[in-house]
Structures are given as structure tokens and as C-alpha cells.
Design a protein around this motif. Sequence first.
Motif, mmCIF file in Angstrom:
data_model
loop_
_atom_site.group_PDB
_atom_site.id
_atom_site.type_symbol
_atom_site.label_atom_id
_atom_site.label_comp_id
_atom_site.label_asym_id
_atom_site.label_seq_id
_atom_site.Cartn_x
_atom_site.Cartn_y
_atom_site.Cartn_z
ATOM 1 N N CYS A 287 0.824 -1.205 0.000
ATOM 2 C CA CYS A 287 0.000 0.000 0.000
ATOM 3 C C CYS A 287 0.859 1.256 0.000
ATOM 4 C CB CYS A 287 -0.924 -0.020 1.215
ATOM 5 S SG CYS A 287 -2.021 1.410 1.353
ATOM 6 N N SER B 11 -10.952 2.515 -6.695
ATOM 7 C CA SER B 11 -10.243 3.793 -6.855
ATOM 8 C C SER B 11 -9.216 4.053 -5.759
ATOM 9 C CB SER B 11 -11.249 4.949 -6.908
ATOM 10 O OG SER B 11 -11.921 4.970 -8.137
ATOM 11 N N ASP B 12 -9.546 3.722 -4.519
ATOM 12 C CA ASP B 12 -8.607 3.964 -3.425
ATOM 13 C C ASP B 12 -7.391 3.052 -3.487
ATOM 14 O OD1 ASP B 12 -9.837 6.086 -2.215
ATOM 15 O OD2 ASP B 12 -10.931 4.880 -0.746
ATOM 16 N N SER B 13 -7.426 2.031 -4.334
ATOM 17 C CA SER B 13 -6.321 1.081 -4.447
ATOM 18 C C SER B 13 -5.519 1.286 -5.725
ATOM 19 C CB SER B 13 -6.864 -0.358 -4.417
ATOM 20 O OG SER B 13 -7.666 -0.571 -3.286
ATOM 21 N N GLN C 150 -7.405 8.067 -6.669
ATOM 22 C CA GLN C 150 -7.621 8.331 -5.247
ATOM 23 C C GLN C 150 -8.122 9.757 -5.027
ATOM 24 O OE1 GLN C 150 -3.983 7.354 -3.081
ATOM 25 N NE2 GLN C 150 -3.534 5.813 -4.625
ATOM 26 N N ARG D 8 -11.822 10.256 -6.159
ATOM 27 C CA ARG D 8 -12.775 9.718 -5.188
ATOM 28 C C ARG D 8 -12.850 10.622 -3.961
ATOM 29 N NH1 ARG D 8 -15.293 4.801 -3.820
ATOM 30 N NH2 ARG D 8 -15.650 4.605 -1.581
ATOM 31 N N PHE D 9 -11.711 11.066 -3.476
ATOM 32 C CA PHE D 9 -11.684 11.968 -2.327
ATOM 33 C C PHE D 9 -12.469 13.246 -2.612
ATOM 34 C CE2 PHE D 9 -9.748 15.884 -0.756
ATOM 35 C CZ PHE D 9 -9.947 15.745 0.613
ATOM 36 N N ASP E 180 -15.290 12.639 0.142
ATOM 37 C CA ASP E 180 -14.772 13.242 1.368
ATOM 38 C C ASP E 180 -14.866 14.761 1.349
ATOM 39 O OD1 ASP E 180 -13.498 10.795 2.783
ATOM 40 O OD2 ASP E 180 -12.739 10.668 0.746
ATOM 41 N N GLN F 6 -6.740 15.138 1.725
ATOM 42 C CA GLN F 6 -6.691 13.718 2.020
ATOM 43 C C GLN F 6 -5.838 13.440 3.249
ATOM 44 O OE1 GLN F 6 -5.446 11.850 -1.794
ATOM 45 N NE2 GLN F 6 -7.235 10.566 -1.498
ATOM 46 N N ARG G 102 -0.834 9.234 3.307
ATOM 47 C CA ARG G 102 -0.860 7.890 2.737
ATOM 48 C C ARG G 102 -0.768 6.815 3.813
ATOM 49 N NH1 ARG G 102 -2.734 5.256 -1.641
ATOM 50 N NH2 ARG G 102 -1.816 3.179 -1.663
ATOM 51 N N ARG H 189 -4.063 5.988 5.477
ATOM 52 C CA ARG H 189 -4.964 5.219 4.625
ATOM 53 C C ARG H 189 -4.514 3.766 4.511
ATOM 54 N NH1 ARG H 189 -4.625 8.153 -0.589
ATOM 55 N NH2 ARG H 189 -3.061 9.521 0.325
ATOM 56 N N SER I 51 -6.557 0.460 5.568
ATOM 57 C CA SER I 51 -6.737 -0.646 4.634
ATOM 58 C C SER I 51 -6.356 -1.971 5.289
ATOM 59 C CB SER I 51 -5.875 -0.419 3.382
ATOM 60 O OG SER I 51 -5.928 -1.540 2.515
#
Length: 676
Positions: free
Chosen positions: A108, A315-317, A323, A326-327, A331, A340, A343, A346, A350
Motif C-alpha cells: 500500500c 479507486s482507493d487502491s 484516489q 474519489r476523495f 470526502d 486527504q 498515505r 490510509r 486498509s
Amino acid sequence: MRLLKVVLAAAVFPLTAAAQPQTTAQRGIEVGDLNRTVDPCSDFYEYANGQWRASNPIPPSMVRWSRRFASGELAKEQLKGILEEVSARKDWPAASVEQLIGDHYASCMDEARLDSLGIKPLAPLLKELDGMKSAADVQKMIRRFNELRIPVPFGLSAASDNHNPSQMLADVWAAGIGLPDRDYYVSAEQRFKDAREQYLVHIANTFKLAGNYPESAEAAARTVLAFETKLAEASLDNVALRDPQATDHPTPFAELRKLTPHFDWASYFQGAKLPKGKLNVQEPKFLQEVDRQLQQTSLADWKTYLKWHLLHAASDSLSTPFQQERFSFYDQYLGGAKEQKPRWKRCVESTDQLLGEALGRKYTEKYFPPAAKARMQDLVKNLLAAMGDSIRGLEWMGPETKQKALEKLSTFNPKIGYPDKWKDYSRVKVRRDAFWSNVMAGRQFNAADDWSQIGKAADRGRWGMTPPTSNAYYNPLLNEIVFPAGILQPPAFSMDASDAVNYGAIGVVIGHEISHGFDDQGAQYDAQGRLDNWWTGEDLKKFQARGQCVVEQFDNYFIEPGLHHNGKLVLGESIGDLAGARIAYLAFKKSQQGKPEAPSVDGFTPDQQFFIAWGQFRGDALRPETQRLMIQSDPHPTGKYRVIGPLSNLPEFQKAFSCKPDSEMVRPADKRCEIW
């Protein structure tokens, strides 16, 4: 806080609340947090910790903030320390806890690799989607998505049978939409129209990142919104979903096939290796709409819809642009966050989401000592005893119903800290160089682990939350109250805190969870966890009238002009707070019997400390966008009214602060809400 199957959450909080360095301030209330310019009898939310909020604005990456949330974010640093330590080594035994969580975290954190790959990690699944040629292929892909815990257009989970809770069955529920709830699709209010327009932009932007030309991306967005709108129109709204009777539809497998004749459930269940026994269909009308769309919606539109939900889930992956997109919608636009999270945070989240009991095992070894568990067990025992005293003393409830209520109370099963038996993740294949593959492997494991319970006896040792989670829940079907280690840390709970503070913070949370067994939802389940009426007709009418008092109270709490709480939506959580505060106070007073009278601390009596502790624990600051989102779709009131609402009904609060009868924090006797 949260009820599994019928969700009664107290709030979905950031991941954990870790142990912090002990200070003398933790022995009592945080006096420096008080806003002494405010009369506690006028606005206790502002009085209890207004100074802290003024001195600690919401960080840019957060949408709500308090000592509780600050503790949760600090806890992620504790988890980061664990993960950095184990990920630094590359020679852990394969499939060991350390290898799994360490390599997942490392994959990640390798943002450069993710950015270099772009959309490539999704290429195999996108190829499968593009290769679909028939309705049968669409249905296979729906099962494939469900196996990845992408609930589109419906979800299927293991759940206790409402009428025989000792047995697990397949529970089919409505899903498949990307906006927060039904009203975002169907309401004519301008704020919902605006959200739909922004959602179209977000979908189109995501399709562009996936390689679509602008025109085709915008057309795809319109297709998705139109499809999801049809699903939303066939769904129950948030208030209706709170009634367990509305989602209780025992359905033999043969009847499921008749309900949706164009969906091949036999192939779905065979492919998923599920037994074809009794099921529950939460929303039959919704499934009929899915069946209708299998006939009416073109293969091309199904491909577009499914492709969107793959992008949405992944998307978050993926790379930074995915990322960020999506944020920016979820968010930032919906929640109000300004930037955000780092990293590493997050990646901690995860790891907890996918390998929670593996990470939780390391967390509890380090941050949840046996003495804390023993102290918590005493608190729970005392709160259960106080609830029993309260039930026995009720003037409005008859003896027959009291007996049933006490019988139910006697069967409560508290779970504290972490499971007695840890999940075995050794089948999960985790690599340091394949983040999305790891995410898929974790999702597949968790789906298969859940589905493996279908058709079996209920396993009462399983947990619905991971140990580092800063939350709690009540499950009416197993009649259990569950407190993960993550919430059993300051400011909720401390071995060094006074009784007044512990009872005022975690004590009210315990009382809240206990009372969920007796709120408008939980009260429909009996001592064995069955959805079965155990009330006399007269007592049930009295109970419902008392609940209506709470509905009317919260209907009149506005977050801004023209926008107020929906009392019916927040009824269960508000009953939980009201009853929780009352029985926690009763338990606190009972715990002091036979002891020397507790002294005042910093000029505050023990009773005052008790109520201030609740105000300081619960008094969150929230961004305006988050408040608007909450009043629409969250069964919890905003922090301000979780403080003001219950306490304004308690004569004990009025007495503790010598409030006059006409004070704003004192509801008139004829409007005071009293239930448990």
C-alpha cells in the motif's frame, strides 16, 4: 453504538483510540477544555468542552474532531509503528501474521509503483466485463463482484435467522448505488439535485481516468445515474429500514426463484458454494426491480454500470489521480474534508479493514492489558445491574412485561477487547508488490469467511468489528454487547480515571449498548434473539408513546435554518443515549455505596464530573457538510445534540448544576422524555 444485522451504531468512528501517556489530568475531567463563559444550564455542549474545540480546529483531513477523534488518529500512529516494524523485514514465514500485515502495508505504501501502473491492475477484470455477451454473463459477473465484497446490485451476507437465531442463513439486501441513500436520487430538494449533478461529474471524471473519451465518459455517467435511480426508487428509505419487520421476509429457495425468475439463483449458489436452504430477502420489491432490469436494460448498459462499480470500489487502491477523484467527491464535496489523509493513515485503515484480526492481535498484545479488561468487566456488570434496577422500578410497565424484560437482560452476553479465538488468514495470498491483488485477496477471504457460516449453527465467538475499532455494537439476534479494545482507551476509559469520569464516558457507552436491547428496534427481539413480540398490548402502547416524545424532541433540533434532525431516524440512538446516561448514573451512584464520599476535584462534585465527562467524550465538532449528510442518512444525532438531548431530560443533571426550571438545559416536566 452499532447493531449487526439491524444496525444500531453509535457512530462510525476513526479506526482506533489508542493508549496515551497517562497524565494527572486524566484522573478527572479536562478542566482546561471548559468554556466557563457559558452557563452549563444554557448550553452544556459548549460549556463542557467549548474551549477545547476553539483551541483545536478540525484538521484539514478530518470532518469531525474532539479528544475522542484526536485519540483515534493518534492510535493510528501506534498501528503505524507496528506495521512499519513488521514491514521492515522481508523474511517472515509465509502466511504468518507478520508477513501478511507487513507485506500488505508495504504494498500500500509503494505509491510510486501504484502511480506507474495507473488502471493496469484492473485490466483482467475489465477484460472480463468487456467480454460479457449475454444476461447469463452479467449474472456471473454479479456473483464475481459479490465474491469481492462489491455488493452490486444486491448484497448477500450470512445472518442469524430472525425466527431461529441459533441458525445462520443467507440474507439478501438492497445495494448497488453510489450516493448515500435513496433520497439523493428521488428528492426534488435543491441540495439533492446539486449532489446528483456533482455525482455525474465524478463518474465521468473517473471514466476519463480509466481511458474513456470525454463524450463517452459523460454518456456513461448518465447511464449509471439512470440505472441507479431505478434501483433507488424500488428501495426503502432510511426510516423504513429501521423497522426490522420491514426487512423480515423468510424465503425458501424455490420462492426466491419465483420472485426473480430471470435471475439464475441455482448457478449463483452453486458457483458461490452456498447451501440452497431458507433465506431472508430484506426488500422483495428491490429484487423484483433487479429482475426487471435484467430483462429491460441492454447488455451495454449493464457493462457500463458494472464497470463503474468496479472503478468505484477500486479507486482507493489505484494511482493518485483515481484516489484524488474519489476523495474530491465523497470526502470533500459530501463530507467537507479539505485534504486527504496522509498515505500511511490510509494504509493503516486498509490493513485493518482487510486483515483486522491479524493486525488486532498485535495491537491488543501491546495496548490492551488484562487489568483493563477486568476493570471493564466490572463496569459492564454494574451497568447491567443498574438496568435491572431501572426495569424493576418502572411505574409505566406492567409486571408481565417486566418479567420478560428482566429475562432478556439476564441473557446479555458481553464481549470485551478481542475474540477468544482469532481468525486464521493463512489462506490469504499477500505480496509486497501487488496492492490491488492483495485487496482482492482480502476481500475474497472476508466474503468467503462470511458465507462459510450460512447453513450452520451461529458461532457466538465471532466478532462483527476488529479489535482496534473505536466503536461498539449490540446484536439483538445473539443478544450480545461488544466493546473492542480500540474504544477502551482514553478519553473513553482509563485505569487512572476517577469512577465519575469512567462512568460518565465509557459507562454511558455501555449503558447505550445495553439499552439498544430495549429501544424501538431491539425491543422487538426477545430473550432468545427472536423477532417476537414479548410486550403486553397496553405496555407496548405506552412504550411507543414515550418513544414519540424522543422523536418530537429531536425533530426540533436544527443544524441550520430549514434543516433539522429526523426524530424517527435517530430514535434508536437517542433512546440509547438517554437510557445510557440514566443507567450509567445509577450504576455510578451504586458503585459509591459503602465507600468514603468522593471528594470534589478542581471544584467539581463527582456528579458534575460524571456529566462533564459525557459532554467531553461526546462533544464533537463537525463540518457543516458532514452535519447535512448525517441528518439525511445517519441514525445518530450530531455531537451537539447527543450531549444536549439526553441530559436535558435528566433531573439528576438539573440538580447537579442547580439549573432553574426554565433553563434551556431543562425540559419542562410535561415534555420530559423518560423511558428506561
